[in-house]
Scaffold this active site. Structure first.
Site, mmCIF file in Angstrom:
data_model
loop_
_atom_site.group_PDB
_atom_site.id
_atom_site.type_symbol
_atom_site.label_atom_id
_atom_site.label_comp_id
_atom_site.label_asym_id
_atom_site.label_seq_id
_atom_site.Cartn_x
_atom_site.Cartn_y
_atom_site.Cartn_z
ATOM 1 N N GLY A 252 0.817 -1.213 0.000
ATOM 2 C CA GLY A 252 0.000 0.000 0.000
ATOM 3 C C GLY A 252 0.846 1.256 0.000
ATOM 4 O O GLY A 252 0.475 2.270 -0.615
ATOM 5 N N ASP A 253 1.985 1.208 0.661
ATOM 6 C CA ASP A 253 2.878 2.368 0.700
ATOM 7 C C ASP A 253 3.523 2.601 -0.668
ATOM 8 O O ASP A 253 3.672 3.750 -1.102
ATOM 9 C CB ASP A 253 3.957 2.170 1.763
ATOM 10 C CG ASP A 253 3.392 2.073 3.166
ATOM 11 O OD1 ASP A 253 2.331 2.673 3.418
ATOM 12 O OD2 ASP A 253 4.009 1.401 4.007
#
Length: 302
Positions: A252-253
């Site tokens: 997600g990062d």
């Protein structure tokens, strides 16, 4: 133009459980839960949402400015970020505590159980905005509660548009606090589960949120891709198949770092998240949140 990345810097201790959590946890016995998982592998990685996002943003050619806190064991992390060309002048080093630590167990289905010690992150609210006049964009990721609140106020006062990405920090805030973040934000980014919690706590829907002042609501769906909500219209941006699925930590990062890169350059939001999906697929094929190699020419961003 620079992008301010606010959130945690942490060390990740990552282990793998070769079985499935679902086969080890009896739902009817959760009130007396007492389980142990044998994890034959263990490694330590640089992590935390701010570090991971900045890593991908810098690898794509963006100018990342990290606002975060580390402890007395954080010197190696600061050196690493500086070597990557990331501005760390706004990172507070707290001498009487450790850098935040995440202990992560991943099972055979890529489900994760995480224990998180915030450490120095609890003092991140002491940091103000950097004295730079070229910051045109920011993201507020999971951090200490007071730090997230201060960052939103400071960015709104400075008229710097930002992405509100509460992540694992979302449960810290009630509906009114979340409405306050949303009122000050320009975009909201959540995963599917967080999106449901955000709507439940605020009494809003993704549709109604997108019809507000926000320029977009982004909902990541893992391998299925991402939903982009803009003024009541939802567009599904398909996921990208990974060459190998090794470790979901930091996917997600990586997505958000790529999305910020596109936003910095004024791309349409759908194009920003399409690049994010590609980076998420690239990251999941590597272990750790900051070990994927970014070929800018192959991605068409050179």
């Amino acid at each position: 133009m620079a992008c301010l990345v606010s959130g945690s810097l942490a060390f990740d201790t990552i282990t793998n459980f070769p079985g499935r959590f679902a086969e080890q946890i009896m739902p009817e016995q959760v009130h007396i839960l007492n389980v142990s998982f044998l994890v034959p592998t263990l490694r330590r990685e640089f992590g935390g949402c701010a570090g991971n996002i900045a890593y991908t943003l810098a690898a794509l050619g963006g100018d990342a400015v990290v606002v975060a806190a580390v402890g007395n064991d954080g010197e190696a992390y600061l050196d690493r970020l500086q070597q990557l060309g990331i501005d760390t002048r706004q990172v507070l080093q707290v001498q009487d505590t450790y850098t935040a630590q995440a202990m992560i167990i991943t099972d055979a289905d890529n489900n994760q159980i995480t224990a998180f010690h915030p450490g120095a992150m609890q003092q991140a609210h002491e940091i103000g905005l950097p004295e730079r006049d070229d910051i045109r964009l920011a993201i507020i990721g999971p951090d200490g509660r007071d730090a997230m609140l201060r960052r939103a106020r400071d960015l709104a006062a400075a008229k710097i548009p930002f992405v509100f990405d509460p992540g694992q920090g979302l449960p810290m805030f009630d509906g009114e606090a979340l409405k306050g973040f949303i009122a000050q934000a320009t975009w909201v980014a959540v995963n599917d589960y967080e999106g449901r919690m955000l709507c439940e706590r605020t009494g809003e829907s993704l549709d109604s949120l997108s019809r507000s002042h926000l320029k977009g609501v982004i909902v990541t769906l893992g391998a299925e891709g991402c939903d982009v909500w803009v003024q009541g219209r939802c567009e599904r941006v398909p996921g990208v198949a990974a060459t190998e699925v090794l470790d979901p930590t930091g996917c997600g990062d990586a997505f958000r770092g790529a999305m910020l890169f596109g936003l910095e350059r004024g791309w349409p939001l759908v194009d920003c998240v399409a690049l994010g999906n590609r980076l998420g697929a690239l990251k999941i094929a590597q272990r750790g949140g900051q070990n994927h190699q970014v070929d800018r020419q192959a991605l068409g961003v050179a």
